[in-house]
Scaffold this motif. Structure first.
Motif, mmCIF file in Angstrom:
data_model
loop_
_atom_site.group_PDB
_atom_site.id
_atom_site.type_symbol
_atom_site.label_atom_id
_atom_site.label_comp_id
_atom_site.label_asym_id
_atom_site.label_seq_id
_atom_site.Cartn_x
_atom_site.Cartn_y
_atom_site.Cartn_z
ATOM 1 N N VAL A 26 87.522 7.207 41.293
ATOM 2 C CA VAL A 26 88.261 8.455 41.130
ATOM 3 C C VAL A 26 89.752 8.180 40.988
ATOM 4 C CG1 VAL A 26 88.980 10.537 42.366
ATOM 5 C CG2 VAL A 26 86.560 9.926 42.256
ATOM 6 N N HIS A 313 86.619 15.621 43.570
ATOM 7 C CA HIS A 313 85.382 14.858 43.714
ATOM 8 C C HIS A 313 84.565 15.370 44.898
ATOM 9 C CE1 HIS A 313 82.618 11.457 43.843
ATOM 10 N NE2 HIS A 313 82.932 11.313 45.107
ATOM 11 N N SER A 317 80.937 17.050 44.257
ATOM 12 C CA SER A 317 79.782 16.257 44.696
ATOM 13 C C SER A 317 79.083 16.885 45.883
ATOM 14 C CB SER A 317 80.238 14.845 45.059
ATOM 15 O OG SER A 317 81.118 14.862 46.158
#
Length: 317
Positions: A26, A313, A317
């Motif tokens: 990331v 993220h 996720s």
């Protein structure tokens, strides 16, 4: 996204879901996106509220059609650990379709993990492929996170930990050996350890240089992490001048990279000494290490899009 509740990630949730291998990817992508101009951020703004008390704001966007937000953080002296500081705060994220806030995450834990991930990405890009000895200068939270991240990009035969309090350095080395399986030991003599290191991470609250250019052997890579504002420095001017010097954000470095600013004020370097942003190296738009004997430095100030990318993220996720 319409109608979704605001998601929150406390420190425990951040630690559980933001694993180091994922964060390396990331952060690497965020560094490249920043240097390519695909993301935007403002310079960090800081309000001083007295000795050892700072409030900082770091806004940015991951792209015109992507998530955006801000990191809001306090940097306060830690009364439980004299000479250290705590970074407490929030990363607030908005979705790009209707501009709704959708995510709030603990900024302290994101900072620990993404900063170490950034150092690991820079180390992978700049350190010698056969780097085997890692020196960690510092014993706080960043030291612990770097012990997780750096071994993901190099195989270290020897990990050395130094701190002003030898007992803390020894305890951290034992912890790294027992919990992470690292070949870790502590040291009392920083000069001797620095002279043998292939990779050095400075992760302290020092205000004056404690690592010096004439200690550093050719081929060493150094991550300068501890100082995040103009003023406090961890290394001396000769070290800066000897190095191939890289930054996470050129604009931020010209504003707040203390060691560089001191060296420039002393006439030892010019702005051109900043060779490139690390994102440009990752994009193959600028050379990194050019020789096995180069001393490379990565100055980590941390930029908003790293925090925002990590929070995005978590949310996705």
């Amino acid at each position: 996204m319409a109608g979704e509740a605001l998601r929150t990630f406390d420190g425990e949730a951040v630690r559980r879901h933001l694993d180091y291998p994922s964060c390396l990817k990331v952060v690497r992508d965020a560094m490249m996106a920043l240097s390519a101009g695909r993301t935007r951020q403002l310079l960090r703004s800081m309000i001083q509220m007295g000795e050892g008390r700072t409030f900082a704001q770091m806004p940015g966007t991951l792209g015109d059609d992507d998530m955006f937000g801000a990191k809001l953080i306090s940097v306060f002296a830690d009364p439980d650990r004299p000479g250290t500081r705590r970074h407490r705060g929030l990363v607030v994220m908005f979705e790009p379709e209707n501009g709704r806030p959708v995510c709030v995450a603990d900024a302290e834990e994101i900072t620990h993990i993404r900063t170490a991930a950034a150092s690991a990405v820079a180390t992978d890009a700049l350190a010698k492929p056969d780097a085997r000895t890692l020196l960690i200068a510092g014993t706080g939270g960043q030291a612990r996170s770097h012990l997780h991240a750096l071994p993901l990009v190099r195989t270290f035969d020897h990990v050395v930990i130094w701190g002003r309090d030898p007992a803390k350095a020894e305890a951290l080395a034992q912890d790294a050996a027992e919990k992470l399986g690292l070949p870790a030991t502590s040291c009392r003599e920083l000069k001797a350890a620095a002279e043998r290191a292939d990779v050095i991470c400075t992760l302290t609250t020092a205000r004056e240089p404690f690592l010096f250019g004439d200690w550093i052997r050719p081929g060493t890579h150094i991550n300068l992490v501890g100082s995040s504002a103009a003023g406090p420095v961890e290394v001396d001017t000769p070290l800066v001048a000897r190095s191939r010097y890289f930054v996470d954000s050129r604009a931020s470095a010209l504003d707040a990279a203390a060691e560089f600013l001191v060296a420039r004020d002393e006439g030892a370097v010019a702005d051109s000494h900043i060779l490139a942003e690390i994102g440009d190296v990752l994009l193959n738009r600028a050379p990194g290490r050019e020789s096995p004997s180069d001393i490379t430095v990565y100055k980590s100030l941390g930029h908003a899009v790293q925090d925002l990318a990590a929070a995005a993220h978590l949310y996705r996720s």
